[in-house]
Design an enzyme around this catalytic site. Structure first.
Site, PDB file in Angstrom:
ATOM      1  N   LYS A 221     -29.102 -81.341 -14.677  1.00  0.00           N
ATOM      2  CA  LYS A 221     -29.608 -80.246 -15.410  1.00  0.00           C
ATOM      3  C   LYS A 221     -29.274 -79.892 -16.707  1.00  0.00           C
ATOM      4  O   LYS A 221     -28.435 -80.481 -17.312  1.00  0.00           O
ATOM      5  CB  LYS A 221     -29.040 -79.122 -14.239  1.00  0.00           C
ATOM      6  CG  LYS A 221     -29.814 -78.858 -12.966  1.00  0.00           C
ATOM      7  CD  LYS A 221     -29.608 -77.839 -12.146  1.00  0.00           C
ATOM      8  CE  LYS A 221     -30.339 -77.774 -10.993  1.00  0.00           C
ATOM      9  NZ  LYS A 221     -29.630 -77.029  -9.833  1.00  0.00           N
ATOM     10  N   ARG A 255     -26.512 -82.087  -4.057  1.00  0.00           N
ATOM     11  CA  ARG A 255     -27.868 -82.267  -4.164  1.00  0.00           C
ATOM     12  C   ARG A 255     -28.325 -83.042  -5.361  1.00  0.00           C
ATOM     13  O   ARG A 255     -27.899 -82.687  -6.417  1.00  0.00           O
ATOM     14  CB  ARG A 255     -28.582 -80.781  -4.187  1.00  0.00           C
ATOM     15  CG  ARG A 255     -29.911 -81.163  -4.144  1.00  0.00           C
ATOM     16  CD  ARG A 255     -30.698 -79.536  -4.243  1.00  0.00           C
ATOM     17  NE  ARG A 255     -32.263 -79.648  -4.286  1.00  0.00           N
ATOM     18  CZ  ARG A 255     -32.687 -79.932  -5.327  1.00  0.00           C
ATOM     19  NH1 ARG A 255     -32.360 -80.154  -6.615  1.00  0.00           N
ATOM     20  NH2 ARG A 255     -34.180 -79.966  -5.331  1.00  0.00           N
TER      21      ARG A 255
HETATM   22  C1  YH5 Z   1     -30.038 -76.264  -6.387  1.00  0.00           C
HETATM   23  O1  YH5 Z   1     -29.131 -76.559  -7.478  1.00  0.00           O
HETATM   24  N1  YH5 Z   1     -32.122 -77.131  -7.887  1.00  0.00           N
HETATM   25  S1  YH5 Z   1     -34.887 -77.504  -8.168  1.00  0.00           S
HETATM   26  C2  YH5 Z   1     -33.805 -78.737 -14.017  1.00  0.00           C
HETATM   27  C3  YH5 Z   1     -33.129 -80.273 -14.372  1.00  0.00           C
HETATM   28  C4  YH5 Z   1     -32.829 -81.162 -13.238  1.00  0.00           C
HETATM   29  C5  YH5 Z   1     -33.198 -80.721 -12.145  1.00  0.00           C
HETATM   30  C6  YH5 Z   1     -33.807 -80.199 -16.504  1.00  0.00           C
HETATM   31  N2  YH5 Z   1     -33.461 -76.841  -5.867  1.00  0.00           N
HETATM   32  C7  YH5 Z   1     -31.537 -76.421  -6.765  1.00  0.00           C
HETATM   33  O2  YH5 Z   1     -33.001 -79.943  -9.294  1.00  0.00           O
HETATM   34  N3  YH5 Z   1     -31.949 -76.100  -4.232  1.00  0.00           N
HETATM   35  C8  YH5 Z   1     -33.434 -77.027  -7.175  1.00  0.00           C
HETATM   36  O3  YH5 Z   1     -33.250 -80.771 -15.522  1.00  0.00           O
HETATM   37  C9  YH5 Z   1     -32.488 -76.264  -5.470  1.00  0.00           C
HETATM   38  N4  YH5 Z   1     -29.803 -75.943  -5.149  1.00  0.00           N
HETATM   39  C10 YH5 Z   1     -30.645 -75.935  -4.061  1.00  0.00           C
HETATM   40  N5  YH5 Z   1     -30.076 -75.445  -3.031  1.00  0.00           N
HETATM   41  C11 YH5 Z   1     -34.269 -77.639  -9.899  1.00  0.00           C
HETATM   42  C12 YH5 Z   1     -33.407 -78.969 -10.149  1.00  0.00           C
HETATM   43  C13 YH5 Z   1     -33.504 -79.409 -11.521  1.00  0.00           C
HETATM   44  C14 YH5 Z   1     -33.783 -78.571 -12.559  1.00  0.00           C
END
Ligand code: YH5
Length: 276
Positions: A221, A255
């Site tokens: 993230k 996750r």
């Molecule tokens: C979460 O924290 N996150 S989708 C931006 C990124 C990398 C990854 C710019 N669904 C979560 O994974 N569900 C998502 O780099 C989730 N907890 C739960 N329970 C976003 C994501 C991501 C966003």
């Protein structure tokens, strides 16, 4: 500590790794490599071999600016994948906020609904409460993905996230769900600045006081990009550091995209007695 789900009663003698499976052609963090069902199945298979204890299947991107899909479009991206992975004896979570997608997924037999809107969408509480025992992850977010990163503000982010999650637990219980079916998530990156996200890690133990399992998603993230100066493809080390930090601060479920590496990091901590 336990998390009841449709087919599995998860106990957390060890932290669990939830592997992310994007069934989104526009996915920002895998460049759409798993767009086809075959590719997504192969990817999911890899994650299980690497040690994922849960698979989280998502069809709609929550990236700001990503389109909101119709129920049929979202479902068409995940249905065949769900039918396959449900044969594997691994807990299956579905990342969706749409009640009709929840109902269809639960009818197929999925174990967990992972809702970034914490069952706030009209009909979502009822969709999940109608099922006798599926698990639910209630995640904190302010606003909606489209606008959530515009000037997020809190007086006390940790207290406010905790209070919000307590309110959603109460709502779920009022709808007839048992506490054992619930898991909480501070929602890293959802309506939060890097300082907010880092405060939630520093004070994460406050969120454990609810007595429910904690799931956290730091993987790749942007806060990690802010801290290290690295683009999304170079955040593995940062993601591992955050994941282990979350475990030290009481997280039960991580996750992540990089399952093999996260499992290795946990093995080292386990071997050194740091997970006891
Ligand atoms: C979460 O924290 N996150 S989708 C931006 C990124 C990398 C990854 C710019 N669904 C979560 O994974 N569900 C998502 O780099 C989730 N907890 C739960 N329970 C976003 C994501 C991501 C966003």
């Amino acid at each position: 500590m336990r998390w009841q789900t449709t087919r599995f009663d998860l106990t957390f003698e060890r932290p669990m790794v939830m592997g992310i499976v994007n069934a989104t052609p526009d996915s920002f963090s895998d460049g759409g490599r798993h767009a086809g069902v075959t590719g997504a199945i192969a990817h999911a298979e890899r994650l299980v071999k690497d040690g994922a204890g849960i698979l989280d299947i998502g069809g709609e991107s929550s990236r700001p600016g990503a389109p909101i899909l119709s129920v049929d479009e979202e479902w068409s991206r995940i249905e065949d994948l769900l039918r396959e992975v449900l044969r594997w004896q691994v807990p299956i979570s579905v990342d969706t906020w749409k009640p009709e997608v929840m109902r269809r997924a639960l009818d197929l037999g999925v174990d967990i609904i992972n809702d970034i809107h914490a069952l706030e969408t009209p009909g979502a509480l009822a969709a999940v409460a109608a099922h006798p025992r599926c698990g639910v992850c209630l995640m904190h977010m302010v606003g909606i993905p489209e606008t959530m990163q515009q000037q997020p503000q809190y007086d006390d982010v940790v207290r406010q996230v905790k209070a919000y999650l307590a309110e959603r637990v109460a709502a779920a219980q009022s709808a007839g769900m048992e506490r054992a079916r619930l898991c909480l998530d501070p929602g890293v990156g959802f309506g939060k600045t890097p300082a907010h996200n880092l405060a939630l890690l520093e004070h994460q133990k406050v969120l454990s006081e609810a007595g429910l399992p904690l799931l956290v998603g730091w993987s790749r993230k942007s806060t990690l990009g802010e801290v290290t100066g690295r683009p999304v493809g170079e955040r593995l080390a940062a993601s591992l550091a955050a994941a282990l930090g979350a475990v030290r601060q009481g997280a039960q479920v991580l996750r992540v995209h990089d399952v093999a590496e996260t499992v290795d990091a946990l093995k080292v901590w386990g071997a050194a007695g740091l997970l006891a």
